[in-house]
Structures are given as C-alpha cells and as structure tokens.
Scaffold this active site. Sequence first.
Site, PDB file in Angstrom:
ATOM      1  N   TYR A 145       8.796   3.566  -0.263  1.00 40.17           N
ATOM      2  CA  TYR A 145       9.043   5.186  -0.998  1.00 40.17           C
ATOM      3  C   TYR A 145       8.390   5.049  -2.972  1.00 40.17           C
ATOM      4  O   TYR A 145       8.550   4.714  -3.430  1.00 40.17           O
ATOM      5  CB  TYR A 145      10.750   5.441  -0.984  1.00 40.17           C
ATOM      6  CG  TYR A 145      10.867   6.527  -2.199  1.00 40.17           C
ATOM      7  CD1 TYR A 145      10.733   8.056  -1.055  1.00 40.17           C
ATOM      8  CD2 TYR A 145      11.842   6.929  -3.707  1.00 40.17           C
ATOM      9  CE1 TYR A 145      10.917   9.315  -1.678  1.00 40.17           C
ATOM     10  CE2 TYR A 145      12.007   8.435  -3.757  1.00 40.17           C
ATOM     11  CZ  TYR A 145      11.761   9.075  -3.225  1.00 40.17           C
ATOM     12  OH  TYR A 145      12.510  10.378  -3.697  1.00 40.17           O
ATOM     13  N   ASP A 240       3.351   0.892  -7.410  1.00 40.43           N
ATOM     14  CA  ASP A 240       4.079   1.429  -8.042  1.00 40.43           C
ATOM     15  C   ASP A 240       5.293   0.524  -8.733  1.00 40.43           C
ATOM     16  O   ASP A 240       5.999   0.042  -7.805  1.00 40.43           O
ATOM     17  CB  ASP A 240       4.917   2.226  -7.119  1.00 40.43           C
ATOM     18  CG  ASP A 240       6.064   2.748  -6.839  1.00 40.43           C
ATOM     19  OD1 ASP A 240       6.477   2.954  -8.197  1.00 40.43           O
ATOM     20  OD2 ASP A 240       6.182   4.261  -6.719  1.00 40.43           O
ATOM     21  N   LYS A 268      12.313   5.204 -13.510  1.00 42.94           N
ATOM     22  CA  LYS A 268      13.927   3.944 -13.918  1.00 42.94           C
ATOM     23  C   LYS A 268      14.316   3.560 -15.465  1.00 42.94           C
ATOM     24  O   LYS A 268      14.466   3.795 -16.557  1.00 42.94           O
ATOM     25  CB  LYS A 268      13.813   3.351 -12.996  1.00 42.94           C
ATOM     26  CG  LYS A 268      13.741   4.737 -11.551  1.00 42.94           C
ATOM     27  CD  LYS A 268      14.615   3.773 -10.329  1.00 42.94           C
ATOM     28  CE  LYS A 268      13.920   4.212  -9.172  1.00 42.94           C
ATOM     29  NZ  LYS A 268      15.057   4.480  -8.544  1.00 42.94           N
TER      30      LYS A 268
HETATM   31  N1  PMP Z   1       8.750   4.829  -6.848  1.00 41.72           N
HETATM   32  C1  PMP Z   1       9.380   4.182  -5.996  1.00 41.72           C
HETATM   33  C2  PMP Z   1       9.201   2.122  -6.442  1.00 41.72           C
HETATM   34  C3  PMP Z   1      10.975   4.538  -7.028  1.00 41.72           C
HETATM   35  O1  PMP Z   1      12.183   3.384  -6.362  1.00 41.72           O
HETATM   36  C4  PMP Z   1      11.226   5.886  -6.534  1.00 41.72           C
HETATM   37  C5  PMP Z   1      12.616   6.110  -6.437  1.00 41.72           C
HETATM   38  N2  PMP Z   1      13.638   5.863  -6.034  1.00 41.72           N
HETATM   39  C6  PMP Z   1      10.395   6.807  -7.133  1.00 41.72           C
HETATM   40  C7  PMP Z   1       9.088   6.162  -7.038  1.00 41.72           C
HETATM   41  C8  PMP Z   1      10.987   8.066  -7.663  1.00 41.72           C
HETATM   42  O2  PMP Z   1      10.970   8.249  -9.013  1.00 41.72           O
HETATM   43  P1  PMP Z   1      12.015   9.513  -9.712  1.00 41.72           P
HETATM   44  O3  PMP Z   1      12.889   9.248  -8.356  1.00 41.72           O
HETATM   45  O4  PMP Z   1      11.934   8.574 -10.257  1.00 41.72           O
HETATM   46  O5  PMP Z   1      11.259  10.410  -9.051  1.00 41.72           O
END
Ligand code: PMP
Length: 432
Positions: A145, A240, A268
């Site tokens: 994701y 990511d 995060k």
């Molecule tokens: N990339 C990864 C690996 C994630 O786990 C998440 C959120 N769970 C995101 C991007 C998106 O981040 P946000 O919820 O802060 O938009």
Amino acid sequence: MQHNNSERLHEEALKVIVGGVNSPSRSYKAVGGGAPVAMERGQGAYFFDVDGNQYIDYLAAYGPIITGHAHPHITKAITKAAETGVLYGTPTPHEVTFAKMLQEAIPSMEKVRFMNSGTEAVMTTIRVARAYTGRNKVIKFAGCYHGHSDPVLVAAGSGPSTLGTPDSAGVPAVIAADVITVPFNDPDAFKDAIEKWGAEIAAVLVEPIVGNFGIVEPIKGFLELINEYTHNAGALVIYDEVITAFRFTYGGAQDLLGVQPDLTALGKIIGGGLPIGAYGGKKEIMDKVAPVGPAYQAGTHAGNPASVLSGIACLEVLKQKGVYEHLDRLGALLEKGIAETAATHNMPITINRLKGALTVYFTNEKVMNYEQAENTDGELFGKFFKLMVEQGIMLAPSKYEAWFITIAHTEENIEATIHAVQNAFEALAKEL
Ligand code: PMP
C-alpha cells in the site's frame, strides 16, 4: 467489557461521517462488523476508550506512535509550537534542522522536501521520477500500500506481471494502465516485467520491508536485483519507507539492509504523531522539483512548525541508546510467548517478526507475498481480534496488519498480552 458509549458514538458518527470512520481501515468490517472502539485518551503503552476501558496498544496509530502516547519530550515540543504560532507560510529554522537530521540518518536523501502525509510523499516521488526519466510507467508490488493517490490504487490482473486496472472507483483506467504489478519476493516475475516494459519504466516503487500485508522481509538479494535491473533499464528505484523508516533502526530500512534507492518517501514516525510526509533522494534527481526544476509540488502546511518540532523531538527520543534493543527484546519475548501458546493449543499460526513489529497470521504456511497473506484465515483472526479486545489488548482489525511495540511497552505488558493470547487460543481451539 462494556462498549455502550462506543456503540452510541458509532451510531452518531454514521449520520455525519461516511461509514462512521475517517479511514476505512478503522472499520470493523473485516473482523465481523460492529462498532469500532473509540478512544478518548492515550498514555504511554495504553489508551482508554470512551467507556473507560483500558487497553495495551499494539495499533500505535498504524505506526507513528513508536514512543508511546503523550511522550513528555514530544508533548513539550508540540506545546512550544502551539505557543509560538503553528504556521507562518515562510521558511523556518526548524525545518532546516529537521532536514539535516533526516539526511544524516538516511544518507541517500541528499535533498528533502516536507509535506503532510505519506500519500503525498509517494505520489510526488512518482511525479519526480517521471519528470527525471521522461517516461510514464511504474512497477509496483502486489499488496504493497502506498497511500491513496491515483497511480498506486491499482491492482494487477492475472499473471505474474500485468498492466494494472483501477482498484478503486474514480481512478481513470488510463492511469492504472501505466502501472505494472508484480508479486513481492518473485525475482523472475520482476525480471519478466523489466524485460517487457523496461524502456518505458520511470520507476520501480517498493516497500523495502513490507508493512502492509504484515511484516514481510525481502528474500536475500531481491532488493539488489531490483536495483540492478531497474538501473540497467534507465529507471529509478523508489523506496516507500513510510512504515519502515526509524522503525527497525535509527534510519531507513535501506540503512539496515545496506541497499540504497534513488528516491525515498517517508511519513508516520517522523511526525511524532502529527501529520507529516517527506521525500528525498539524489541531488540531481531532486533538482527536477520546483522552484529549481519543472516538476511541481507545493503545500500550505508543508514543513509546518508543529509537525516539524514534534518530528525532531521524536527522533531525539529514538536516538537515545538502547531504544531499538528494547523494541527487539520485547518483540522476541512476545513472539516466543505467542508461538509457545500456539503450539500448546495446536493453533495454525505463522509469526513474521522484525524487531518491535510482528504479524500473527492464521495459517501454517510461510508468508512471503501478498497471495499467501490473503490466503490466511480471516474468520479465525476476526474471532481472535474480538477476544483480545475484550481482554484489553488493542490490535488493528485486519488479518495481516502488524502489531507495533513502542518504547513505552514493558515486559509486564508483554506478559499480560501473552496471557490474553493464551485465553484467546484456548477459546478458539474449542471451535477448531
Ligand atoms: N506508504 C505506506 C507504506 C503506508 O503504510 C502508508 C499508510 N499506511 C502510506 C504510504 C500512506 O501514508 P498516509 O496514510 O500518511 O497518507
């Protein structure tokens, strides 16, 4: 345990907030339904719901709360930000300090930019890679994701490597058609995708250690192979690290694993609980970004003092000696305790753990990719989840979400959790 107030609140929420939740993952749809437990207060490893129940928190807000709730050093930083004005719309000294801290911790980020979420960070790395290479296609891995921007809400068709179709209503098919999805940990499928589309690929986007179908580490050599084939094709590698950065070590998964991408997206943990995102990478690539280059990206709240000061304070806490050893030690204890009680009760589980993050899958099979995570027993997990909540242990309501240990967790918390798992497995074993 009473949940009357959570239930009442959910009924009210349903009238004004779509689905009663502000993020679909908070719904209890995947665990058999019901009103999600609503929290009122957090302190250290605990949070307290609107009915006054106390829980040991393994959700950690889906990752950011690695210091535990209301850590005094972070609270002080946020208070300072509130007292001195939360937003100026100008450069600040704090953002320079923070950028230097990130650069020092993750050296591949030679230049950085702050924004407000992981979604924005990943979305922008894709734009920058497209601007740099003059190509459009992106390879991603099934089940990873990357936020909710159009190019990453794409699912694969059938076959080892396929052009994508939209995974959400509202994502144009033309955008999805530029995204190729391959299974994680499958070198042949990846090579096949590069062979087919290499000359059109702008970037390969990957979670270097997966956090989104549980904690799944790359098999030996997989990230090195991605780098080699991607670079040979003239494309960029994007990591990511929204979940992984500062989770396993003071730095990125890339620093832990010794493999460097061209661009990195963060979020995060680096906000200490306040909203943040950041991306960065090689200087010559980042120079494509406005106002230096032609790729546009901006933000009213980008680099805001509250998120930045909170993030600096969080990294200061994480930099202290023994932090990651503590997370690893408690993670190992929890893993051992759950594995032992599973053996006693003949529960079909597999645990994937790296330091203070682990996933308990309801399957006897190894989990190395999304398909295997999907094939685990969601119904059994749903029952387990509810049995844990009733004993004051809060997990994410998803069969392959990670459990996150924070620095506020203690050995006593882990023992209490293992005890709750024993009770849950005992109850479930009677049904098997
Ligand atoms: N990339 C990864 C690996 C994630 O786990 C998440 C959120 N769970 C995101 C991007 C998106 O981040 P946000 O919820 O802060 O938009």
